[in-house]
Design a protein around this motif. Structure first.
Motif, PDB file in Angstrom:
ATOM      1  N   ALA A   8     -23.110   2.267 -16.604  1.00 41.13           N
ATOM      2  CA  ALA A   8     -23.936   3.105 -17.458  1.00 41.13           C
ATOM      3  C   ALA A   8     -23.723   4.558 -17.077  1.00 41.13           C
ATOM      4  CB  ALA A   8     -25.405   2.725 -17.310  1.00 41.13           C
ATOM      5  N   VAL A   9     -24.183   5.454 -17.928  1.00 41.02           N
ATOM      6  CA  VAL A   9     -24.019   6.888 -17.698  1.00 41.02           C
ATOM      7  C   VAL A   9     -25.390   7.546 -17.682  1.00 41.02           C
ATOM      8  CG1 VAL A   9     -23.030   9.015 -18.612  1.00 41.02           C
ATOM      9  CG2 VAL A   9     -21.771   6.876 -18.820  1.00 41.02           C
ATOM     10  N   ILE A  10     -25.615   8.381 -16.688  1.00 41.58           N
ATOM     11  CA  ILE A  10     -26.847   9.162 -16.626  1.00 41.58           C
ATOM     12  C   ILE A  10     -26.570  10.477 -17.332  1.00 41.58           C
ATOM     13  CG2 ILE A  10     -28.470  10.332 -15.089  1.00 41.58           C
ATOM     14  CD1 ILE A  10     -27.899   8.130 -13.033  1.00 41.58           C
ATOM     15  N   ASP A  11     -27.451  10.861 -18.261  1.00 41.07           N
ATOM     16  CA  ASP A  11     -27.203  12.083 -19.032  1.00 41.07           C
ATOM     17  C   ASP A  11     -27.540  13.331 -18.224  1.00 41.07           C
ATOM     18  OD1 ASP A  11     -29.967  12.334 -19.100  1.00 41.07           O
ATOM     19  OD2 ASP A  11     -30.160  11.655 -21.171  1.00 41.07           O
ATOM     20  N   SER A  13     -29.859  15.412 -18.343  1.00 39.09           N
ATOM     21  CA  SER A  13     -31.255  15.595 -17.960  1.00 39.09           C
ATOM     22  C   SER A  13     -31.684  14.604 -16.873  1.00 39.09           C
ATOM     23  CB  SER A  13     -32.161  15.464 -19.180  1.00 39.09           C
ATOM     24  OG  SER A  13     -32.071  14.161 -19.713  1.00 39.09           O
ATOM     25  N   GLY A  14     -30.757  13.737 -16.418  1.00 35.74           N
ATOM     26  CA  GLY A  14     -31.067  12.803 -15.353  1.00 35.74           C
ATOM     27  C   GLY A  14     -31.648  11.490 -15.825  1.00 35.74           C
ATOM     28  N   ASN A  15     -31.593  11.226 -17.116  1.00 37.43           N
ATOM     29  CA  ASN A  15     -32.151   9.989 -17.661  1.00 37.43           C
ATOM     30  C   ASN A  15     -31.080   8.931 -17.853  1.00 37.43           C
ATOM     31  OD1 ASN A  15     -34.849  10.904 -17.925  1.00 37.43           O
ATOM     32  ND2 ASN A  15     -34.238  12.061 -19.715  1.00 37.43           N
ATOM     33  N   LEU A  16     -31.443   7.712 -17.554  1.00 36.75           N
ATOM     34  CA  LEU A  16     -30.572   6.564 -17.763  1.00 36.75           C
ATOM     35  C   LEU A  16     -31.161   5.750 -18.911  1.00 36.75           C
ATOM     36  CD1 LEU A  16     -28.289   4.634 -16.878  1.00 36.75           C
ATOM     37  CD2 LEU A  16     -29.919   3.623 -15.287  1.00 36.75           C
ATOM     38  N   HIS A  17     -30.380   5.547 -19.938  1.00 34.24           N
ATOM     39  CA  HIS A  17     -30.846   4.792 -21.106  1.00 34.24           C
ATOM     40  C   HIS A  17     -30.130   3.450 -21.128  1.00 34.24           C
ATOM     41  CE1 HIS A  17     -32.829   8.360 -22.704  1.00 34.24           C
ATOM     42  NE2 HIS A  17     -31.747   9.023 -22.319  1.00 34.24           N
ATOM     43  N   LEU A  35     -29.465   1.300  -8.400  1.00 34.14           N
ATOM     44  CA  LEU A  35     -28.492   2.296  -8.814  1.00 34.14           C
ATOM     45  C   LEU A  35     -27.500   2.519  -7.690  1.00 34.14           C
ATOM     46  CD1 LEU A  35     -30.820   4.907 -10.527  1.00 34.14           C
ATOM     47  CD2 LEU A  35     -29.400   3.178 -11.601  1.00 34.14           C
ATOM     48  N   PRO A  37     -24.146   4.755  -7.251  1.00 32.06           N
ATOM     49  CA  PRO A  37     -23.229   5.705  -7.875  1.00 32.06           C
ATOM     50  C   PRO A  37     -21.780   5.270  -7.695  1.00 32.06           C
ATOM     51  CG  PRO A  37     -24.776   6.835  -6.428  1.00 32.06           C
ATOM     52  CD  PRO A  37     -24.948   5.368  -6.201  1.00 32.06           C
TER      53      PRO A  37
END
Length: 74
Positions: A8-11, A13-17, A35, A37
């Motif tokens: 997954a990718v964290i955007d 703004s630091g949010n993971l969707h 998580l 990295p």
């Protein structure tokens, strides 16, 4: 219980969707997220080359005999 692993990718703004389809029926579930990295291949730490620090020793004599003498001192 199901274990799912995905990239997954964290955007910015630091949010993971996460949008994860499951085969579970509707209802309440417990979700555990770990998580870890991932490091891109080009940024992975390279092992250090110590060859420039290693020196050579010219030794005259019996290596094993000297080792035994030093060990017997203990």
């Amino acid at each position: 219980m199901k274990v799912l692993k995905l990239a997954a990718v964290i955007d910015a703004s630091g949010n993971l969707h996460l949008d994860i389809p499951t085969e579970l029926s509707a209802g309440t579930v417990d979700v555990v997220i770990v998580l870890n990295p991932s490091i891109p291949e080009n940024l992975k730490e390279k092992s250090y080359d110590f060859s420039d620090l290693a020196g050579g020793l010219s030794w005259e004599g019996d290596n094993v005999a000297m080792q035994r003498v030093l060990r017997d001192e203990w």
